[in-house]
Motif scaffolding. Structure first.
Motif, PDB file in Angstrom:
ATOM      1  N   VAL A   1       4.776   1.805  -4.490  1.00  0.00           N
ATOM      2  CA  VAL A   1       5.117   2.974  -5.303  1.00  0.00           C
ATOM      3  C   VAL A   1       6.563   2.761  -5.738  1.00  0.00           C
ATOM      4  O   VAL A   1       7.486   2.772  -4.916  1.00  0.00           O
ATOM      5  CB  VAL A   1       4.977   4.278  -4.481  1.00  0.00           C
ATOM      6  CG1 VAL A   1       5.409   5.479  -5.314  1.00  0.00           C
ATOM      7  CG2 VAL A   1       3.533   4.438  -3.991  1.00  0.00           C
ATOM      8  N   VAL A   2       6.753   2.504  -7.035  1.00  0.00           N
ATOM      9  CA  VAL A   2       8.057   2.052  -7.523  1.00  0.00           C
ATOM     10  C   VAL A   2       8.740   3.162  -8.316  1.00  0.00           C
ATOM     11  O   VAL A   2       8.131   3.773  -9.207  1.00  0.00           O
ATOM     12  CB  VAL A   2       7.904   0.784  -8.393  1.00  0.00           C
ATOM     13  CG1 VAL A   2       9.272   0.297  -8.874  1.00  0.00           C
ATOM     14  CG2 VAL A   2       7.224  -0.335  -7.591  1.00  0.00           C
ATOM     15  N   LEU A   3      10.001   3.436  -7.971  1.00  0.00           N
ATOM     16  CA  LEU A   3      10.794   4.455  -8.655  1.00  0.00           C
ATOM     17  C   LEU A   3      11.567   3.813  -9.797  1.00  0.00           C
ATOM     18  O   LEU A   3      12.273   2.821  -9.586  1.00  0.00           O
ATOM     19  CB  LEU A   3      11.802   5.101  -7.692  1.00  0.00           C
ATOM     20  CG  LEU A   3      11.298   6.151  -6.692  1.00  0.00           C
ATOM     21  CD1 LEU A   3      10.391   5.525  -5.647  1.00  0.00           C
ATOM     22  CD2 LEU A   3      12.474   6.832  -5.984  1.00  0.00           C
ATOM     23  N   VAL A   4      11.427   4.377 -11.013  1.00  0.00           N
ATOM     24  CA  VAL A   4      12.224   3.918 -12.142  1.00  0.00           C
ATOM     25  C   VAL A   4      12.853   5.125 -12.817  1.00  0.00           C
ATOM     26  O   VAL A   4      12.413   6.259 -12.635  1.00  0.00           O
ATOM     27  CB  VAL A   4      11.383   3.125 -13.179  1.00  0.00           C
ATOM     28  CG1 VAL A   4      10.766   1.890 -12.577  1.00  0.00           C
ATOM     29  CG2 VAL A   4      10.310   3.990 -13.817  1.00  0.00           C
ATOM     30  N   GLY A   5      13.881   4.866 -13.619  1.00  0.00           N
ATOM     31  CA  GLY A   5      14.532   5.962 -14.339  1.00  0.00           C
ATOM     32  C   GLY A   5      15.953   5.593 -14.700  1.00  0.00           C
ATOM     33  O   GLY A   5      16.516   4.649 -14.172  1.00  0.00           O
ATOM     34  N   ARG A   6      16.531   6.376 -15.608  1.00  0.00           N
ATOM     35  CA  ARG A   6      17.908   6.123 -16.023  1.00  0.00           C
ATOM     36  C   ARG A   6      18.865   6.402 -14.856  1.00  0.00           C
ATOM     37  O   ARG A   6      18.440   6.954 -13.831  1.00  0.00           O
ATOM     38  CB  ARG A   6      18.241   6.987 -17.238  1.00  0.00           C
ATOM     39  CG  ARG A   6      18.221   8.475 -16.958  1.00  0.00           C
ATOM     40  CD  ARG A   6      18.693   9.299 -18.134  1.00  0.00           C
ATOM     41  NE  ARG A   6      18.638  10.723 -17.816  1.00  0.00           N
ATOM     42  CZ  ARG A   6      19.545  11.372 -17.088  1.00  0.00           C
ATOM     43  NH1 ARG A   6      20.584  10.722 -16.593  1.00  0.00           N
ATOM     44  NH2 ARG A   6      19.411  12.659 -16.847  1.00  0.00           N
TER      45      ARG A   6
ATOM     46  N   LEU B   1      -3.695   6.131  -5.551  1.00  0.00           N
ATOM     47  CA  LEU B   1      -3.678   4.777  -4.985  1.00  0.00           C
ATOM     48  C   LEU B   1      -4.971   4.049  -5.343  1.00  0.00           C
ATOM     49  O   LEU B   1      -6.036   4.663  -5.432  1.00  0.00           O
ATOM     50  CB  LEU B   1      -3.538   4.833  -3.456  1.00  0.00           C
ATOM     51  CG  LEU B   1      -2.201   5.314  -2.914  1.00  0.00           C
ATOM     52  CD1 LEU B   1      -2.237   5.347  -1.394  1.00  0.00           C
ATOM     53  CD2 LEU B   1      -1.052   4.435  -3.396  1.00  0.00           C
ATOM     54  N   PRO B   2      -4.882   2.729  -5.532  1.00  0.00           N
ATOM     55  CA  PRO B   2      -6.113   1.975  -5.787  1.00  0.00           C
ATOM     56  C   PRO B   2      -7.021   2.032  -4.568  1.00  0.00           C
ATOM     57  O   PRO B   2      -6.548   2.183  -3.432  1.00  0.00           O
ATOM     58  CB  PRO B   2      -5.615   0.552  -6.037  1.00  0.00           C
ATOM     59  CG  PRO B   2      -4.260   0.490  -5.407  1.00  0.00           C
ATOM     60  CD  PRO B   2      -3.690   1.871  -5.470  1.00  0.00           C
ATOM     61  N   ALA B   3      -8.317   1.928  -4.797  1.00  0.00           N
ATOM     62  CA  ALA B   3      -9.266   1.886  -3.677  1.00  0.00           C
ATOM     63  C   ALA B   3      -8.947   0.678  -2.815  1.00  0.00           C
ATOM     64  O   ALA B   3      -8.420  -0.320  -3.304  1.00  0.00           O
ATOM     65  CB  ALA B   3     -10.688   1.796  -4.221  1.00  0.00           C
ATOM     66  N   VAL B   4      -9.252   0.787  -1.524  1.00  0.00           N
ATOM     67  CA  VAL B   4      -9.031  -0.360  -0.631  1.00  0.00           C
ATOM     68  C   VAL B   4      -9.787  -1.527  -1.250  1.00  0.00           C
ATOM     69  O   VAL B   4     -10.977  -1.457  -1.514  1.00  0.00           O
ATOM     70  CB  VAL B   4      -9.528  -0.064   0.803  1.00  0.00           C
ATOM     71  CG1 VAL B   4      -9.388  -1.289   1.674  1.00  0.00           C
ATOM     72  CG2 VAL B   4      -8.753   1.108   1.375  1.00  0.00           C
TER      73      VAL B   4
ATOM     74  N   GLU C   1      -1.009   0.052 -17.280  1.00  0.00           N
ATOM     75  CA  GLU C   1      -2.361   0.313 -16.779  1.00  0.00           C
ATOM     76  C   GLU C   1      -2.360   1.075 -15.458  1.00  0.00           C
ATOM     77  O   GLU C   1      -3.375   1.636 -15.067  1.00  0.00           O
ATOM     78  CB  GLU C   1      -3.110  -1.016 -16.625  1.00  0.00           C
ATOM     79  CG  GLU C   1      -3.393  -1.667 -17.978  1.00  0.00           C
ATOM     80  CD  GLU C   1      -4.060  -3.019 -17.848  1.00  0.00           C
ATOM     81  OE1 GLU C   1      -4.386  -3.413 -16.706  1.00  0.00           O
ATOM     82  OE2 GLU C   1      -4.248  -3.679 -18.889  1.00  0.00           O
ATOM     83  N   VAL C   2      -1.208   1.068 -14.739  1.00  0.00           N
ATOM     84  CA  VAL C   2      -1.185   1.766 -13.447  1.00  0.00           C
ATOM     85  C   VAL C   2      -0.769   3.225 -13.668  1.00  0.00           C
ATOM     86  O   VAL C   2      -0.119   3.546 -14.668  1.00  0.00           O
ATOM     87  CB  VAL C   2      -0.226   1.086 -12.430  1.00  0.00           C
ATOM     88  CG1 VAL C   2      -0.661  -0.336 -12.168  1.00  0.00           C
ATOM     89  CG2 VAL C   2       1.221   1.135 -12.886  1.00  0.00           C
TER      90      VAL C   2
ATOM     91  N   ALA D   1       3.818  -2.744  -9.131  1.00  0.00           N
ATOM     92  CA  ALA D   1       3.496  -1.370  -8.704  1.00  0.00           C
ATOM     93  C   ALA D   1       2.010  -1.051  -8.748  1.00  0.00           C
ATOM     94  O   ALA D   1       1.277  -1.542  -9.600  1.00  0.00           O
ATOM     95  CB  ALA D   1       4.253  -0.363  -9.573  1.00  0.00           C
ATOM     96  N   SER D   2       1.582  -0.194  -7.811  1.00  0.00           N
ATOM     97  CA  SER D   2       0.264   0.447  -7.872  1.00  0.00           C
ATOM     98  C   SER D   2       0.395   1.847  -8.461  1.00  0.00           C
ATOM     99  O   SER D   2      -0.540   2.362  -9.075  1.00  0.00           O
ATOM    100  CB  SER D   2      -0.345   0.545  -6.476  1.00  0.00           C
ATOM    101  OG  SER D   2      -0.574  -0.741  -5.945  1.00  0.00           O
TER     102      SER D   2
END
Length: 449
Positions: free
Chosen positions: A8-13, A165-168, A114-115, A86-87
């Protein structure tokens, strides 16, 4: 995207509070935070339990840069990293500052990913600010208002992440997936020659796949029924002068290829000493936990001048943290040992996809503790309760204990070394996390003091 623990990736200015949001979600247990030097800033990652799953929370770092051109480039790198790994992506914005052009720039860049992307409206400290946070719906994403300082919105955000979250992965059950291979190294080490040798090898079926940048191409190979993809190989099948090899992978492009890869071949030239760039590339490969083979190319030029044993020792001295990585001596020009190299890459790919049952892992942990118990920390005794493997690619192990911060780095290295020596993935990087066991959790207590 590789498997591993979902990221889980945090992005932003800058200045929207990404780092404080990261610490808040991580519960400020900074002793377990894993500082990983990244491309542009030190990145932090933290293993976060979400129900019966784990996710890796990744902060791409604050960027206090005034120059707008440099800032745009930094944001581009942040987002590029997120897209590769990232997921779920958290686009963090600041409710009190409102919607700014730079927020829109980030949102535009994320438009076609796509995520799943969630818009986290941070600094929504009061009910009155909740209405203001609705402005961010213009960015086209679900908005989750949060406040780190007032402890608002945390559970909703964690639940929204969990639902996305993606399925296992069923991919773990596929015995023979296609291996993505990155071929990296500094200029003139023979990467283009190597790929062209593969392309023209007998019994090799090849086809081009568009790459991720305008001048790159992914090449799909089939050798003896096994498929693999050489990723981001700029122009190798095009009629260009060999001089284009001079621009074959800047450091940034090589890093991009490493992130996309399942296995990395780091090419080295035995006629020259190991350089700073070689070490930078190796460090990045290790930071991304990618299986790697050190490929000493042009070995045909060294016949009678050097021994493989001496060169292997030289590489072990030059890359002391990657002693697990195998070394191959090849000639890309003549094709000598190339087939064996590809076979070894397939072996590493399979190792990285292995999963060890919890019972077997805990037998090993018990043996490691019996052989050498953890030293006391300021007179207090660390206890390790049990271990479990939570992901593959890379194999990711979590050891539950009473106080992770009491377990010293040298003892962590001992544990990892012991486990590596006895696990079926001895030649690939292993991710090891120490976590505090929650109250009332007594499962699989291995009972070693």
């Amino acid at each position: 995207m590789a498997m591993g623990v979902p990221q889980v990736v945090l992005v932003g200015r800058p200045n929207v509070g990404k780092s404080s949001l990261f610490n808040w979600l991580a519960g400020r247990r900074l002793a377990i935070v894993d500082p990983t030097p990244g491309v542009t800033r030190d990145r932090l990652s933290y293993l976060l339990p979400l129900g019966d799953r784990f996710v890796e929370l990744v902060d791409t770092g604050g960027m206090g840069i005034a120059d707008s051109d440099v800032l745009a480039e930094e944001i581009e790198r942040q987002i590029e990293y997120a897209l590769d790994t990232a997921s779920v992506i958290l686009h963090v914005v600041d409710t009190q500052a409102g919607l700014l052009p730079l927020d829109q720039q980030v949102a535009k860049r994320l438009r076609y990913v796509e995520v799943p992307v969630l818009c986290v409206a941070n600094k929504t400290d009061t009910d009155a600010l909740e209405a203001q946070a609705q402005e961010f719906y213009k960015l086209g994403r679900k908005v989750i208002p949060t406040s780190v300082t007032q402890n608002r919105g945390k559970q909703q955000l964690l639940e929204e992440i969990r639902q996305r979250l993606p399925a296992v992965s069923e991919a773990e059950m596929v015995p023979e997936a296609e291996m993505k291979l990155a071929i990296v190294g500094r200029r003139n080490v023979g990467k283009s020659t190597f790929i062209n040798t593969l392309v023209h090898a007998e019994r090799m079926i090849t086809s081009e796949i568009p790459g991720t940048t305008r001048d790159s191409v992914d090449v799909r190979f089939e050798l003896e029924g096994k498929a693999f993809i050489a990723i981001d190989t700029p122009g190798v099948l095009r009629r260009r002068s060999i001089a284009s090899d001079l621009d074959f992978y800047s450091l940034h492009r090589a890093q991009r290829s490493i992130r996309r890869a399942d296995v990395v071949l780091l090419f080295l030239d035995p006629t020259q000493h190991v350089t700073k760039l070689d070490k930078q590339l190796a460090d990045y490969i290790a930071q991304q936990y990618k299986p790697c083979i050190f490929v000493v190319n042009k070995w045909d030029l060294m016949v009678g001048k050097a021994s493989t044993e001496k060169w292997a020792l030289y590489l072990r001295d030059s890359f002391p943290t990657m002693t697990y990585a195998p070394i191959a001596f090849i000639s890309g020009k003549t094709g000598k040992n190339v087939k064996a190299l590809l076979n070894h890459a397939q072996i590493l790919f399979r190792q990285a996809r292995q999963r060890i049952p919890t019972g077997q892992l805990n037998q090993l942990l018990r043996a490691a503790l019996t052989h050498h118990s953890p030293p006391t920390h300021q007179g207090r005794k660390p206890r390790l309760y049990y271990a479990t493997q939570v992901a593959i690619q890379p194999p990711t192990l979590v050891i539950f204990c009473n106080h992770p911060q009491w377990i010293s780095p040298p003892y962590q290295r001992y544990l990892l070394g012991f486990l590596r020596d006895h696990l079926p993935y001895s030649e690939v990087p292993i991710k090891l996390y120490l976590r505090r066991r929650s109250h009332g959790d007594t499962r699989d207590d291995i009972g070693i003091e």
